[in-house]
Design a protein around this motif. Sequence first.
Motif, mmCIF file in Angstrom:
data_model
loop_
_atom_site.group_PDB
_atom_site.id
_atom_site.type_symbol
_atom_site.label_atom_id
_atom_site.label_comp_id
_atom_site.label_asym_id
_atom_site.label_seq_id
_atom_site.Cartn_x
_atom_site.Cartn_y
_atom_site.Cartn_z
ATOM 1 N N PRO A 255 0.763 -1.000 -0.057
ATOM 2 C CA PRO A 255 0.100 -0.056 0.033
ATOM 3 C C PRO A 255 0.750 1.356 -0.063
ATOM 4 C CG PRO A 255 0.027 -0.608 1.862
ATOM 5 C CD PRO A 255 1.198 -1.864 1.448
ATOM 6 N N PHE A 256 1.936 1.384 0.299
ATOM 7 C CA PHE A 256 3.213 2.439 0.460
ATOM 8 C C PHE A 256 4.667 1.765 -0.587
ATOM 9 C CE2 PHE A 256 1.193 2.318 4.110
ATOM 10 C CZ PHE A 256 0.500 3.595 4.590
ATOM 11 N N ALA A 257 4.154 1.378 -1.629
ATOM 12 C CA ALA A 257 4.736 1.093 -3.118
ATOM 13 C C ALA A 257 5.972 2.212 -3.665
ATOM 14 C CB ALA A 257 3.918 0.511 -4.402
ATOM 15 N N GLY A 258 6.071 2.821 -3.171
ATOM 16 C CA GLY A 258 7.613 4.301 -3.369
ATOM 17 C C GLY A 258 7.931 3.955 -5.362
ATOM 18 N N ALA A 259 8.956 3.891 -5.655
ATOM 19 C CA ALA A 259 9.711 3.125 -6.735
ATOM 20 C C ALA A 259 9.447 1.617 -7.581
ATOM 21 C CB ALA A 259 10.956 3.558 -6.853
ATOM 22 N N GLY A 260 8.614 1.331 -6.728
ATOM 23 C CA GLY A 260 7.517 -0.844 -6.964
ATOM 24 C C GLY A 260 8.617 -1.535 -6.952
ATOM 25 N N SER A 261 9.767 -1.372 -5.663
ATOM 26 C CA SER A 261 10.579 -1.936 -5.694
ATOM 27 C C SER A 261 9.581 -3.697 -5.162
ATOM 28 C CB SER A 261 11.895 -1.600 -3.999
ATOM 29 O OG SER A 261 12.943 -0.492 -5.246
ATOM 30 N N SER A 262 9.166 -3.952 -4.607
ATOM 31 C CA SER A 262 8.460 -4.764 -4.231
ATOM 32 C C SER A 262 7.537 -5.352 -5.244
ATOM 33 C CB SER A 262 7.486 -4.447 -2.613
ATOM 34 O OG SER A 262 5.921 -3.433 -2.705
ATOM 35 N N LEU A 263 6.674 -4.436 -5.877
ATOM 36 C CA LEU A 263 5.998 -5.426 -7.177
ATOM 37 C C LEU A 263 7.485 -5.917 -7.886
ATOM 38 C CD1 LEU A 263 4.025 -1.724 -8.041
ATOM 39 C CD2 LEU A 263 3.921 -3.385 -5.753
ATOM 40 N N VAL A 264 8.071 -5.047 -8.350
ATOM 41 C CA VAL A 264 9.464 -5.567 -9.249
ATOM 42 C C VAL A 264 9.799 -7.224 -9.011
ATOM 43 C CG1 VAL A 264 11.615 -5.136 -10.500
ATOM 44 C CG2 VAL A 264 9.943 -3.399 -9.861
ATOM 45 N N THR A 265 10.401 -7.048 -7.892
ATOM 46 C CA THR A 265 10.962 -8.506 -6.729
ATOM 47 C C THR A 265 9.591 -8.980 -7.563
ATOM 48 O OG1 THR A 265 11.786 -7.075 -5.662
ATOM 49 C CG2 THR A 265 11.806 -9.049 -5.123
ATOM 50 N N ALA A 266 8.634 -9.230 -6.718
ATOM 51 C CA ALA A 266 7.085 -10.331 -6.920
ATOM 52 C C ALA A 266 7.050 -10.657 -8.112
ATOM 53 C CB ALA A 266 6.162 -8.971 -6.359
ATOM 54 N N LYS A 267 7.423 -9.778 -8.998
ATOM 55 C CA LYS A 267 7.415 -10.325 -10.376
ATOM 56 C C LYS A 267 7.934 -11.125 -10.872
ATOM 57 C CE LYS A 267 7.082 -8.408 -15.672
ATOM 58 N NZ LYS A 267 6.899 -7.081 -16.244
ATOM 59 N N LYS A 268 9.996 -10.601 -10.405
ATOM 60 C CA LYS A 268 10.810 -11.054 -11.157
ATOM 61 C C LYS A 268 10.432 -13.137 -10.239
ATOM 62 C CE LYS A 268 14.202 -7.522 -11.564
ATOM 63 N NZ LYS A 268 14.854 -7.260 -10.777
ATOM 64 N N LEU A 269 9.952 -12.956 -9.267
ATOM 65 C CA LEU A 269 9.856 -14.199 -8.499
ATOM 66 C C LEU A 269 8.258 -15.103 -8.681
ATOM 67 C CD1 LEU A 269 11.521 -13.037 -4.663
ATOM 68 C CD2 LEU A 269 12.311 -14.425 -6.938
ATOM 69 N N GLY A 270 7.584 -14.703 -9.442
ATOM 70 C CA GLY A 270 6.587 -15.069 -9.862
ATOM 71 C C GLY A 270 5.572 -15.572 -9.671
ATOM 72 N N ARG A 271 5.530 -14.136 -8.985
ATOM 73 C CA ARG A 271 3.843 -13.808 -7.735
ATOM 74 C C ARG A 271 3.786 -12.351 -8.674
ATOM 75 N NH1 ARG A 271 8.057 -17.035 -5.493
ATOM 76 N NH2 ARG A 271 7.287 -17.372 -3.330
ATOM 77 N N HIS A 272 2.221 -12.748 -7.814
ATOM 78 C CA HIS A 272 1.318 -11.430 -8.334
ATOM 79 C C HIS A 272 1.238 -10.331 -7.776
ATOM 80 C CE1 HIS A 272 0.021 -13.772 -12.606
ATOM 81 N NE2 HIS A 272 -0.810 -14.805 -11.261
ATOM 82 N N PHE A 273 1.031 -8.944 -8.170
ATOM 83 C CA PHE A 273 0.690 -8.236 -7.459
ATOM 84 C C PHE A 273 -0.274 -7.068 -7.165
ATOM 85 C CE2 PHE A 273 3.722 -7.053 -10.913
ATOM 86 C CZ PHE A 273 3.115 -6.419 -11.041
ATOM 87 N N ILE A 274 0.046 -5.841 -6.630
ATOM 88 C CA ILE A 274 -0.833 -5.056 -5.986
ATOM 89 C C ILE A 274 -0.029 -3.757 -5.921
ATOM 90 C CG2 ILE A 274 -3.142 -3.875 -5.446
ATOM 91 C CD1 ILE A 274 -4.319 -6.669 -5.758
ATOM 92 N N GLY A 275 0.302 -2.807 -6.424
ATOM 93 C CA GLY A 275 0.910 -1.693 -6.123
ATOM 94 C C GLY A 275 0.081 -0.911 -5.487
ATOM 95 N N ILE A 276 -0.116 0.249 -4.557
ATOM 96 C CA ILE A 276 0.050 1.661 -4.222
ATOM 97 C C ILE A 276 0.299 3.444 -3.638
ATOM 98 C CG2 ILE A 276 -2.316 3.064 -3.063
ATOM 99 C CD1 ILE A 276 -3.802 0.179 -2.846
#
Length: 321
Positions: A255-276
């Motif tokens: 919910p506080f995704a900033g520059a998207g590091s968690s979303l990018v890492t999730a994608k690289k590791l085969g997870r889905h994501f929602i960032g705000i």
Amino acid sequence: MDGDKMTKSARNKTIDFDLAHAPAGVLAQIKTAADDLTTMEKVKDQSINGDSFAILPQLPDRVADLALVDPPYNLNKQYDGLHFKRLTDNDYQAYTQRWIDAIKPKLKPNASLYVFADWQTSIALAPVLGKNFIIKNRITWQREKGRGAKTNWKNGMEDIWFLTMNSKDYTFNVDQVKQRRQVVAPYRENGQAKDWQETRAGRFRDTMPSNFWDDISIPYWSMPENTGHPTQKPEKLLAKTILACSNPGDLVLDPFAGAGSSLVTAKKLGRHFIGIEQSKLYVAWGIYRLMRANDDRSIQGYTDGVFWGRNTGALQRANRK
């Protein structure tokens, strides 16, 4: 692509373009509160620009297997022109309870959370977290970087609170988050290596993960993941949380995704994501990074299914030969 690119060193990989110079296709991918956010099909693998307190109620309930929460620390700080002003402990606790109330309905009954804080913020944060979740551990991240002080110890640590919704039903993949350490004094039993292995790069032991993380540097200018965000978390750090407490195909909510590091890492590791994220600029940087992750799934410091210590790039390359 980058308005400042011509003034940078060739080795400076920092992502810090302005919105007027956003790469093609980036801005068109940004979701907002004006979009339909009510179904998984609409929000899965999306980065949403807006206030989390307004966006979270629009999302479907019980969708997240893991939440990574990096709220503003209780410090005076500016984020792309948005100011967070230091609050009293009571007011910061009320702010924390507010985001917990917003995020909790979005979590599955067996979900886990990681909440990031500095040591001062943790003092106010911990009682509120304990009232709402099961506190499984407090991780200390030795990030090293910090301003020196003449009248106090340099602040080179951060807290990461590991929380679960259920005391027993949660995901923890211990074999996915082991750290590879060099063996200085290899012990043998009956002539055989005991708890270590011989590799092309030397002798190593894959150790069980602890709650003290001393193997992770903050992003810096020569790293491709680095952005102009003032408090960016490393992909390597986020990879530990994602691998430990989710499985491929699970959904990570930030919910506080900033520059998207968690979303990018999730994608690289085969997870889905929602960032705000409130800042449109930070969302744009994150989407650009997500686009690059289509071609590059590497995470610096994580290779061969293990985490390596700092400054071991040469060893990692030797081990892969």
